[in-house]
Motif scaffolding. Structure first.
Motif, short mmCIF file in Angstrom:
data_model
loop_
_atom_site.label_atom_id
_atom_site.label_comp_id
_atom_site.label_asym_id
_atom_site.label_seq_id
_atom_site.Cartn_x
_atom_site.Cartn_y
_atom_site.Cartn_z
N TYR A 5 -33.21 1.09 3.59
CA TYR A 5 -32.05 1.02 3.78
C TYR A 5 -31.32 2.14 2.88
N SER A 6 -31.65 2.35 1.60
CA SER A 6 -31.10 3.38 0.61
C SER A 6 -31.28 4.74 1.18
N ARG A 7 -32.52 4.85 1.97
CA ARG A 7 -32.70 6.25 2.59
C ARG A 7 -31.91 6.34 3.69
N TYR A 8 -31.64 5.37 4.53
CA TYR A 8 -31.03 5.44 5.72
C TYR A 8 -29.43 5.68 5.53
N ILE A 51 -35.49 13.51 2.82
CA ILE A 51 -35.57 12.34 3.19
C ILE A 51 -36.53 12.42 4.43
N SER A 52 -36.42 13.47 5.25
CA SER A 52 -37.22 13.57 6.68
C SER A 52 -38.61 13.96 6.35
N ASN A 53 -38.95 14.84 5.46
CA ASN A 53 -40.16 15.24 5.24
C ASN A 53 -40.93 14.46 4.23
N THR A 54 -40.38 13.33 3.30
CA THR A 54 -40.98 12.61 2.36
C THR A 54 -41.19 11.21 2.78
N PRO A 55 -42.13 10.80 3.43
CA PRO A 55 -42.51 9.26 3.83
C PRO A 55 -42.74 8.46 2.84
N TYR A 56 -42.51 7.19 3.26
CA TYR A 56 -42.70 5.98 2.14
C TYR A 56 -44.13 6.21 1.51
N PRO A 57 -44.33 6.36 0.24
CA PRO A 57 -45.83 6.31 -0.30
C PRO A 57 -46.83 5.47 0.48
N PHE A 58 -47.96 6.39 0.91
CA PHE A 58 -49.11 5.67 1.66
C PHE A 58 -49.63 4.40 0.82
N ALA A 59 -49.76 4.48 -0.46
CA ALA A 59 -50.54 3.49 -1.18
C ALA A 59 -49.55 2.02 -1.03
N PHE A 60 -48.49 2.15 -1.09
CA PHE A 60 -47.76 0.81 -0.87
C PHE A 60 -47.95 0.55 0.50
N ALA A 61 -47.59 1.37 1.42
CA ALA A 61 -47.51 1.06 2.75
C ALA A 61 -48.90 0.33 3.31
N GLN A 62 -50.11 1.00 2.64
CA GLN A 62 -51.40 0.59 2.92
C GLN A 62 -51.71 -0.88 2.44
N VAL A 63 -51.37 -1.02 1.35
CA VAL A 63 -51.42 -2.36 0.54
C VAL A 63 -50.67 -3.41 1.30
#
Length: 282
Positions: free
Chosen positions: A81-84, A219-231
């Protein structure tokens, strides 16, 4: 961004822009698993051992697991939401400062009769360049097709310059340079009839705008960190497939097991997909 009527009940039942179809891909199979578990448990010789109350250590481990999973989901939702909101704010401010700079330049134009043709040419080029600048800036930060960001007619612009623009990668930077060069050239010949210190504010607004575009591109080019997303994804998948159906199936009526499993899995995956949707606001 999906537009909707906040007062219309039917708006909340539509599928366009909803994460419900994605969440249902998990909720429905897991509900079926809960029903199968319920049938297997209550029709086998191991039912008695499974129906026994869980130990305190098992309860503690399960509580810790759900706490960590909930933390990861809420953390991602808050960051998304902050990124949005930051992305929308940057683009709105960019539109504002560039609109203000363009309107100032039009207001600064000379009113002398012998300059009217030059003023018309300047305003024509300025409007086309600003259209190109905004369009290419949006294309740079957005994942949408270029057709979503049309431009004004390019009739009258130098064909060689347009060919060069199509070949370069930093299109918005090139167009910004064209705009600034256009302003300087017309200020020298008197088409822009204003004191230089006041005119310099226009260049400041153009600079502020392009910096905000670069921030939006971050914001567009930097995705949510993969390590957090994977876990989080692995924990959520495990939470959906194994523990929830098992817990709902043991000691519950089959209808309760199916209902609880469906809503728990649906809500958790909905939170996950909401965060995924809004963390890329463009």
């Amino acid at each position: 961004m999906i537009e909707y009527d906040a007062d219309g009940a039917a708006e909340y039942l539509r599928c366009r822009g909803s994460v419900a179809p994605k969440a249902l891909r998990w909720a429905v199979p897991c509900t079926m698993l809960a029903v199968l578990f319920h049938y297997a448990i209550h029709n086998s010789s191991i039912a008695a051992s499974l129906l026994s109350a869980p130990s305190s250590s098992e309860t503690g481990a399960w509580s810790m697991f759900t706490y960590v999973l909930g933390f990861l989901l809420v953390f991602r939702a808050q960051l998304a939401y902050s990124r949005y909101w930051e992305g929308l704010t940057l683009l709105e401010r960019t539109c504002g400062v560039w609109l203000n700079g363009c309107s100032n330049l039009i207001a600064f134009c000379s009113v002398k009769p012998d300059k009217q043709q030059q003023v018309d040419d300047f305003q024509y080029l300025l409007s086309r360049y600003m259209s190109l600048l905004m369009s290419y800036s949006m294309r740079d930060v957005s994942k949408l097709s270029p057709e979503f960001f049309p431009v004004l007619s390019m009739e009258g612009l130098d064909p060689d310059s347009l060919d060069y623009l199509e070949e370069t990668s930093a299109k918005q930077n090139v167009v910004l340079q064209w705009v600034q060069r256009l302003v300087v050239d017309n200020a020298r010949i008197g088409v822009i009839d204003i004191a230089p210190p006041i005119l310099s504010r226009v260049f400041q607004e153009f600079s502020i705008g392009i910096v905000q575009v670069i921030d939006a591109r971050k914001i567009s080019n930097t995705p949510y960190p993969f390590a957090f997303a994977q876990v989080a994804w692995i924990m959520l998948a495990f939470f959906s497939i194994i523990p929830v159906p098992m817990l709902c199936a043991v000691g519950m009526h089959i209808y309760k097991a199916a209902t609880y499993t469906f809503f728990i899995v649906f809500i958790f995956w909905s939170l996950h997909y909401i965060a995924v949707e809004i963390e890329m606001p463009f």
